[in-house]
Every structure is written in C-alpha cells, then in structure tokens.
Design an enzyme around this catalytic site. Structure first.
Site, PDB file in Angstrom:
ATOM      1  N   GLY A 285      11.759  27.006  63.689  1.00  0.00           N
ATOM      2  CA  GLY A 285      10.835  26.328  64.507  1.00  0.00           C
ATOM      3  C   GLY A 285       9.410  25.958  63.944  1.00  0.00           C
ATOM      4  N   LYS A 286       9.330  25.942  62.753  1.00  0.00           N
ATOM      5  CA  LYS A 286       8.130  25.600  61.845  1.00  0.00           C
ATOM      6  C   LYS A 286       7.788  24.126  62.380  1.00  0.00           C
ATOM      7  CE  LYS A 286       9.903  26.136  57.818  1.00  0.00           C
ATOM      8  NZ  LYS A 286      11.052  26.269  58.201  1.00  0.00           N
ATOM      9  N   SER A 287       8.549  23.108  62.201  1.00  0.00           N
ATOM     10  CA  SER A 287       8.130  21.838  62.352  1.00  0.00           C
ATOM     11  C   SER A 287       7.840  21.381  63.989  1.00  0.00           C
ATOM     12  CB  SER A 287       9.284  20.765  61.963  1.00  0.00           C
ATOM     13  OG  SER A 287       9.769  20.943  60.519  1.00  0.00           O
TER      14      SER A 287
ATOM     15  N   SER B 262       8.400  28.024  52.340  1.00  0.00           N
ATOM     16  CA  SER B 262       7.740  29.020  51.189  1.00  0.00           C
ATOM     17  C   SER B 262       8.147  30.323  51.476  1.00  0.00           C
ATOM     18  CB  SER B 262       6.393  28.668  51.692  1.00  0.00           C
ATOM     19  OG  SER B 262       5.994  29.022  53.082  1.00  0.00           O
TER      20      SER B 262
ATOM     21  N   LEU C  83      11.946  30.978  58.049  1.00  0.00           N
ATOM     22  CA  LEU C  83      13.355  30.536  57.595  1.00  0.00           C
ATOM     23  C   LEU C  83      13.433  29.000  58.135  1.00  0.00           C
ATOM     24  CD1 LEU C  83      15.387  33.787  58.693  1.00  0.00           C
ATOM     25  CD2 LEU C  83      15.080  32.817  56.405  1.00  0.00           C
ATOM     26  N   SER C  84      14.376  28.396  57.607  1.00  0.00           N
ATOM     27  CA  SER C  84      15.040  27.323  58.289  1.00  0.00           C
ATOM     28  C   SER C  84      15.648  27.280  59.604  1.00  0.00           C
ATOM     29  CB  SER C  84      16.081  26.762  57.343  1.00  0.00           C
ATOM     30  OG  SER C  84      16.585  25.411  57.581  1.00  0.00           O
ATOM     31  N   GLY C  85      14.962  26.715  60.408  1.00  0.00           N
ATOM     32  CA  GLY C  85      15.652  26.743  61.714  1.00  0.00           C
ATOM     33  C   GLY C  85      14.633  27.786  62.696  1.00  0.00           C
TER      34      GLY C  85
END
Lengths: 290, 290
Positions: A125-127, A194, A121-123
């Site tokens: 922590g992927k980046s 994604s 999800l957005s937020g």
C-alpha cells in the site's frame, strides 16, 4: 574530517561581509568538507587564537549546526564567496551558494522541506498511502511531490536494471533527488520497496537530522501476496521474476523508523486514516509551518 | 509508437469512473508509451468504432495534449488504475498516477513549472545570473530551485568523472531531475556549461513544448578568460586541466535558444538587468501565473 557550516547571510555574499556580520549557524546546503589550516586562517569568523583553537571553534559551530562528515575535502578561499572542493572522482568543483536559500523557500511555502520515505513489500500500500498523503497535504495548502521507484525508472534511472548493484544505485539516486526536493522546500514523498536497511540508512544520512521520516508499511507477506495488485507475486512464484522481494529476496524491516503503519486481519485502517497519522506526525514536528 | 495521455481526474481513480466522467486531456506525467489494440479496447474512452478508429482517437487526443514519443512500450489494464509498461532495461514497472497533479501544484504556487537552462562558457556569468534570477523571482513570491552542475556533482552525480561519457551522463541526469522539478511546479534554474548542442537538445526533448527555456550567456572567450573567477582557465592553459571547454574542448553555441544575453565591451548589463530580461520572458509566456 569535519564538515563546514556557514552563516545564513553568507549566501552569495563575500567573506569581508561575513567577518563583520552576526553569525547564525546553519548548514551550507549539503556540501561535505574537511577544512585545512589555510582555510581556517582565511575565514573571518576564526580570527584570534592559534590555528588549533580556530579549528576547534569551527568544529564546535559545525557540531552545533548538525553538519555532516565525509571523506570529501575542500579548501575555502577568503577572496570571494566560493568554496573549492574535491571529491573522489571530480575536481575543480566550486560549491555555489544560492542567494535564495532553503529558509527563504520554506518561508514562502509556509512548510519545511523533508523526505517521507515509505518502505514495504510490493502490495503493502505504499503508493496508495503516497497518493492519500499528497491529497491530504495539498488540501492543507502544502506542496508535495511523489518520487515513485517505478516512475523514476522511466527517466532518471532508465539506465538501471534490477540486478543488485543497480537496485542500490536506484535507491541512492532517488535519495539524492529527494534531498534536493527537501532542500527546495517541498515535502517529498518517496515510495519504494527499498528492501535493504543499508540503502535506506544511506538515504537517511543525506538529510539533516529529523528531515528523513521513514514510514514502514507493516503488512504480512501473505496479505500482500493475496492482494497482488500487479500480479507480480504470481509471476515471481512461477519463476518468471527472479530476486523478487519477499519471495526469493529478503525484506529487512526498519529497526528504528519514525512511523509504523500496521495492517493485519480486520484491523486495516483506510488510506486516509494512515495519511492522517503521517500528517499528525508532520504537524507535531513542525513541518507544516515555516 | 505513440504516447498515452490521460484525463485529469483519471489520477488515482479507476477506469469505470473514467468511462463516465468528462474527458480533459492532459499529460500523464512523463510516462512514454505505445499502445496495443488490447489496451485500446480496454480503455473506456475508446468504446465504439473499430480498433483502428479507437486508436486514431487516442492518437488525436495525445497530439492535442502534446505528449511524447519514445521506444518504450506499455500495456494498459482496464481493471484498475495501473499502467504496466516496460523499457529497455527494466520490466514489471507500474506507472503510478498521483492524486495531486502538476496542475494542482501550479494552482497552489500560482506559477507554471518550467526549466530555465543557462548555458555558456566557464566565467560567462551563469551562476551569477542564476542567483539574480532566483532573487528576482523569489521577491515576486515565486518558487525557484537552482540545479548547478558543480553542486549536483557533490551528490547525485558524485560517481561521474569529467570524461566525455560521464559529462554527457551528468547533463542527462540533471535534465531528468530538472524535469521532475518542473513537474512539481517549481521554476527550475539549471546552470551548466553544457557545451554540446546534442546534450542540451536531449534535455529539451524531455520537457513539454515551451517549458524548456534555453538562455545563452554569449560572452567572448577572452572576456571569460580575463575574468577567470575560479582560476580554471589558468590551470587549463598550463595543461593541468584537460578537455576544458573553450581551451581544448569545443563549446557549441545554441542555434535556436529562447534568450541570448550578450556581454561585450562596454555594453555589459548587470546581473539584475539580465535577470529582468528572463523574468519578462517568463511573464510574457504566462509562467508567472497558474
């Protein structure tokens, strides 16, 4: 429909050489082909036996090399090193083998090219993980490159919107570019929400077995929404963003991903800890050596 | 409209840190922005003076870092390391800076990322040069990757046909991917007919000054047609391929390319000789060291 494989020293050489040299099965880049009888007859490695037997030999070698199946077609010329092929939309394409191949580049880099696909999800922590991972690997002398969904939208995918078909195309193109990076020997870190399993699996299918490493940031929606680092959940709840994953569009968690990074309650590992989990996986699977 | 630059240690850090640290101008990936006054006010590096003065400082720093201009826009938040931006088709995009940047990767590879763009008629020897070049550079321990117009059509650009707009899109996408490879530190060798000056110049504009090295395979049409390695000229003359460059579609030779490789009559240098010409150029311009 079967895929063709080549021998390693086939790269930039000619078929006559190929006939006499040792056969070391490997994939011919990511070309996807079917083979007709003429091609089979022309291929030195299949001399002897009838056409059916020769075909079965090629198919076996292909299976051993874990090559791919698609609806593309190809005819292989025995005269030189070129492979003529066609696909749905373009014809008269020649697949050029490079004189320096993936193995050579991996030898140079002392690592194996692969794709680390971070989904969540957005937020979630992927980046942050992508950054920590690139730092951790760089400090070990490994070459990485981050493909970020947002970054790529500024260049390659600037013609795409956020509507459903464009989101799918966004992911397809990033998958294809990630494949090229992996082929170049780079450890490619793709960081994208994604949300759909189908799109992620489509990208997985582009890579040789094992080279697509899916990392799921398993963070509850409430945690992501409480963080809301970009203020996007707030906008989505206010109806200012439509089709926002987790709010009014679904996220389909992976069913069989390679790595799950759970963050919940007090048990929240640091970005560095999470990066180390991924790095240990890479080490164990042999990606940090040639 | 101006482009934003960042300081090198800005990557993955926060603005409060940024305020106190030394300022080392460099490009922020390939993000293209304009900056509003609020953003200027929020940027620690611009404290003091009125908004106009602060803007001019940023613009100066940008000019020094040879950054880019486009019609994109951006707002920069002073609260964390994110830069919100929007472009024509997508919004709510956040440009993520990576913790490992181009300079770090170049240091690791001991080379500078760039794009060698080989243009010329079909049969002019582009792929042969690309192969020889990758061999020559690999033997010097340099990492290269070949993007071949035909190869990419099997993956990333498989949705594109050979009609005019798709050919332009084919080249645009390869230019964007080449840019990513150059940013990753790789010496990217793009080998495409790319017959139109406008399309090639579009790709050149994506790269920092000097990093797009255009190599023109200056071989007369008659020579290419006599070679006809893929049998395509024959098909085009027979009317079986429409819009074939040199036959019924124009080739626009470069006006100011970095390297011209002439092949005519008896004076035909070998692929290795041609590769050495390009390698000498790279050496002279400092691309073969970090």
């Amino acid at each position: 429909m079967v895929a063709v494989h080549g021998a390693r020293h086939f790269a930039c050489s000619y078929l006559p050489e190929f006939e006499s040299g040792p056969l070391v099965p490997c994939k011919l880049g990511f070309a996807k082909f079917s083979i007709g009888n003429n091609a089979v007859n022309n291929l030195g490695l299949c001399r002897g036996g009838d056409a059916r037997l020769r075909s079965s030999r090629i198919i076996k070698a292909m299976e051993e090399s874990a090559a791919f199946l698609t609806k593309d077609c190809v005819s292989i010329s025995g005269k030189d090193h070129q492979i003529m092929s066609c696909n749905g939309k373009s014809s008269n394409i020649v697949w050029h083998k490079s004189s320096v191949d993936k193995f050579d580049r991996q030898e140079l880099l002392q690592q194996k090219g692969c794709v680390i696909w971070i989904t969540g999800l957005s937020g979630s922590g992927k980046s942050t993980l992508a950054c920590a991972l690139s730092r951790g690997l760089h400090s070990r002398g490994k070459l990485t490159y981050i493909l970020d969904g947002d970054n790529v939208r500024h260049g390659l995918n600037r013609d795409l919107s956020f509507k459903a078909e464009d989101r799918a195309e966004n992911i397809r193109r990033i998958g294809e570019v990630a494949k090229l990076f992996a082929d170049s020997g780079v450890i490619c870190i793709a960081s994208l929400i994604s949300p759909y399993r189908k799109d992620r699996d489509g990208c997985r299918a582009l890579l040789p077995d094992g080279d697509f490493i899916e990392v799921f940031m398993d963070v509850p929606l409430q945690v992501c929404e409480a963080r809301d680092p970009k203020g996007l959940y707030k906008l989505a709840r206010a109806g200012k963003i439509k089709g926002f994953t987790g709010v009014d569009d679904p996220y389909e968690p992976p069913l069989n991903c390679e790595i799950v990074l759970k963050q919940m309650g007090d048990d929240c590992p640091s970005p560095c800890d999470m990066a180390e989990t991924v790095i240990s996986y890479l080490e164990e699977k042999g990606y940090l050596q040639a």
